[in-house]
Write a protein that holds these residues in place. Structure first.
Motif, PDB file in Angstrom:
ATOM      1  N   GLY A  20      28.245 -16.663  15.263  1.00  0.00           N
ATOM      2  CA  GLY A  20      29.343 -17.541  14.893  1.00  0.00           C
ATOM      3  C   GLY A  20      30.538 -16.696  14.513  1.00  0.00           C
ATOM      4  O   GLY A  20      30.581 -15.487  14.801  1.00  0.00           O
ATOM      5  N   THR A  75      23.578 -23.406  16.235  1.00  0.00           N
ATOM      6  CA  THR A  75      24.655 -24.299  16.679  1.00  0.00           C
ATOM      7  C   THR A  75      25.743 -24.392  15.620  1.00  0.00           C
ATOM      8  O   THR A  75      26.934 -24.476  15.924  1.00  0.00           O
ATOM      9  CB  THR A  75      24.105 -25.707  16.941  1.00  0.00           C
ATOM     10  OG1 THR A  75      23.448 -26.184  15.749  1.00  0.00           O
ATOM     11  CG2 THR A  75      23.118 -25.696  18.093  1.00  0.00           C
ATOM     12  N   LEU A  83      29.506 -24.311  17.433  1.00  0.00           N
ATOM     13  CA  LEU A  83      29.622 -23.645  18.733  1.00  0.00           C
ATOM     14  C   LEU A  83      29.783 -24.623  19.890  1.00  0.00           C
ATOM     15  O   LEU A  83      30.011 -24.192  21.016  1.00  0.00           O
ATOM     16  CB  LEU A  83      28.396 -22.767  18.987  1.00  0.00           C
ATOM     17  CG  LEU A  83      28.263 -21.504  18.133  1.00  0.00           C
ATOM     18  CD1 LEU A  83      26.962 -20.783  18.477  1.00  0.00           C
ATOM     19  CD2 LEU A  83      29.449 -20.569  18.320  1.00  0.00           C
ATOM     20  N   LYS A  92      35.550 -26.065  15.562  1.00  0.00           N
ATOM     21  CA  LYS A  92      34.616 -25.846  16.664  1.00  0.00           C
ATOM     22  C   LYS A  92      35.180 -24.840  17.657  1.00  0.00           C
ATOM     23  O   LYS A  92      36.390 -24.555  17.663  1.00  0.00           O
ATOM     24  CB  LYS A  92      34.322 -27.166  17.359  1.00  0.00           C
ATOM     25  CG  LYS A  92      35.576 -27.888  17.868  1.00  0.00           C
ATOM     26  CD  LYS A  92      35.253 -29.283  18.388  1.00  0.00           C
ATOM     27  CE  LYS A  92      36.527 -30.017  18.834  1.00  0.00           C
ATOM     28  NZ  LYS A  92      36.219 -31.382  19.315  1.00  0.00           N
ATOM     29  N   ALA A  93      34.291 -24.327  18.499  1.00  0.00           N
ATOM     30  CA  ALA A  93      34.650 -23.247  19.420  1.00  0.00           C
ATOM     31  C   ALA A  93      35.770 -23.627  20.373  1.00  0.00           C
ATOM     32  O   ALA A  93      36.579 -22.780  20.756  1.00  0.00           O
ATOM     33  CB  ALA A  93      33.411 -22.820  20.212  1.00  0.00           C
ATOM     34  N   LEU A 102      30.277 -23.516  23.848  1.00  0.00           N
ATOM     35  CA  LEU A 102      29.451 -22.333  24.057  1.00  0.00           C
ATOM     36  C   LEU A 102      27.958 -22.649  24.095  1.00  0.00           C
ATOM     37  O   LEU A 102      27.150 -21.768  24.409  1.00  0.00           O
ATOM     38  CB  LEU A 102      29.730 -21.311  22.942  1.00  0.00           C
ATOM     39  CG  LEU A 102      31.183 -20.822  22.880  1.00  0.00           C
ATOM     40  CD1 LEU A 102      31.412 -19.956  21.646  1.00  0.00           C
ATOM     41  CD2 LEU A 102      31.568 -20.060  24.145  1.00  0.00           C
TER      42      LEU A 102
END
Length: 435
Positions: A20, A75, A83, A92-93, A102
């Motif tokens: 992360g 996650t 992710l 969030k990603a 991801l």
């Protein structure tokens, strides 16, 4: 044995992946907690998360080549960063320089390599505005904790938690394993004031939803209610894990160097032979090993981690049949050895290489044939007269019922040598004991 997921104890060996935005400070995945960082200060890592070398196909290949059968990826960890492209948060990603979900390519990569798909999901969330400050929270020592908690609503957070789990188990096809982490009320968590557990998560309803969405999924025990297995962390159990006097399915989660997330300056890596002995030790007690790697902020596996995985893989290529589907044996292993058993095959893992003879109590008359597993070369069986005293060049003095095996002087060029013993039909009814 988990009746709805027999693959789990057959597999015995999996990869844990902690990854992360905490990979950027590279100072342990609890860096936000340890350094008592505020959400605003921690945001600098969110703004700079750009894993340009992330290729989950490489992770999956590394896991498969190490002999692992499943992978479990974070996650969301305790810092709250997601992710995947969650509809329930902006944290969030997809909103970082990474700019994409991801999790989807990770799931696809595992399936392409024939690996079971696992998610880790934190019950804790230090970023969420409704998650109350407690003794684990980064702001636990703030002067204004009471005002920080004013207006926070764990009911709203619980709805968020359940909603995100629903997303993860609805949008990526079959998920094989869900590792929740963690509850902390009472017991050895007494130092964490305001600790949270089953009532805060509404664990019964959460687990029911998980079972409804993914009926064959394996779920761990960290909801503060029973799951499918128990999960000792960072230690090796002294024997099979027991609940109410009965052996249960279990899995030890372990690190390469004491840190779960990428920790650049942590050089305390366990040697490959120790990692293999940990795997063997667990299987000999009916358990699995979930061995962690922490990818870098660019998304690639640390070369030190790759070296460890490659070393384990070299051993597994020759010895995996002493691991997969094997478990505890009813026979008692002597000092410096571990037994694993699968049907009529008993495996003697030699943690120390003796000079010429290894003595195995209770196995006299029960073995048809014996060989070194690494090259299938025969080793010779001897049943010594217990009345015979050791003299000159003849060993003796072993208890009645002892089987003696003559070994070569030179230890095989493997991290942990293994003897494969073929039990006679009269002894082969002793099946492996699956914890």
């Amino acid at each position: 044995m988990i009746q709805h997921a027999p693959w789990f104890e057959e597999a015995r060996f999996g990869m844990f992946v902690h990854w992360g935005i905490y990979a950027l400070p590279a100072r342990h995945e609890w860096v936000m907690n340890k350094e008592e960082t505020t959400v605003e200060e921690y945001a600098k890592y969110f703004r700079r998360f750009d894993p340009d070398l992330y290729d989950p196909r490489e992770w999956a290949r590394a896991a498969r080549n190490a002999g692992m059968k499943y992978v479990v990826l974070t996650t969301k960890h305790h810092d709250g960063f997601c992710l995947w492209d969650s509809a329930l948060t902006d944290y969030k990603a997809t909103n970082t320089p990474a700019g994409r979900d991801l999790i989807a390519p990770y799931v696809e990569a595992l399936r392409d390599e024939g690996l079971k798909v696992g998610f880790y999901h934190s019950l804790i969330d230090w970023h969420h505005p409704d998650f109350t400050v407690d003794g684990v929270h980064p702001q636990r020592n703030a002067a204004d904790v009471e005002s920080l908690n004013a207006g926070r609503d764990m009911d709203r957070y619980r709805e968020y938690l359940h909603g995100q789990v629903r997303e993860l188990l609805s949008n990526y096809g079959t998920i094989d394993y869900l590792f929740f982490d963690f509850s902390y009320t009472g017991g050895h968590h007494e130092e964490y004031w305001g600790g949270k557990g089953r009532k805060d998560w509404d664990s019964e309803a959460l687990l029911a939803m998980v079972r409804d969405l993914q009926p064959t999924i394996v779920v761990n025990d960290r909801l503060e209610i029973p799951g499918d297995l128990v999960t000792p962390e960072q230690y090796q159990p002294a024997g099979p894990m027991m609940v109410d006097g009965e052996p249960v399915t279990w899995e030890a989660c372990q690190t390469l160097n004491g840190s779960w997330g990428y920790d650049r300056d942590n050089l305390n890596y366990k040697p490959v032979d120790l990692l293999i002995r940990m795997l063997v030790d667990g299987v000999s007690k009916g358990g699995n090993l979930l061995l962690n790697v922490g990818p870098t902020g660019r998304g690639n596996l640390d070369p030190r981690a790759l070296d460890s995985l490659e070393g384990i893989g070299e051993w597994m290529k020759l010895h995996s049949r002493a691991i997969y589907g094997a478990g505890a044996s009813s026979f008692t292993a002597p000092t410096d050895t571990r037994y694993t058993q699968r049907g009529d095959r008993l495996y003697v893992h030699l943690f120390a290489w003796p000079f010429e003879y290894v003595h195995l109590p209770g196995l006299a008359g029960k073995v048809e044939y014996a060989q070194l597993l690494n090259d299938a070369s025969e080793v010779f069986l001897r049943e010594l007269d217990p009345a015979q005293q050791a003299m000159n060049m003849t060993p003796g003095g072993q208890p009645p019922g002892t089987l003696t095996i003559k070994l070569p002087v030179q230890k095989p060029d493997v991290a942990v040598p293994v003897l494969e013993l073929f039990l006679k039909p009269s002894a082969s009814g002793v099946e492996a004991v699956h914890g």
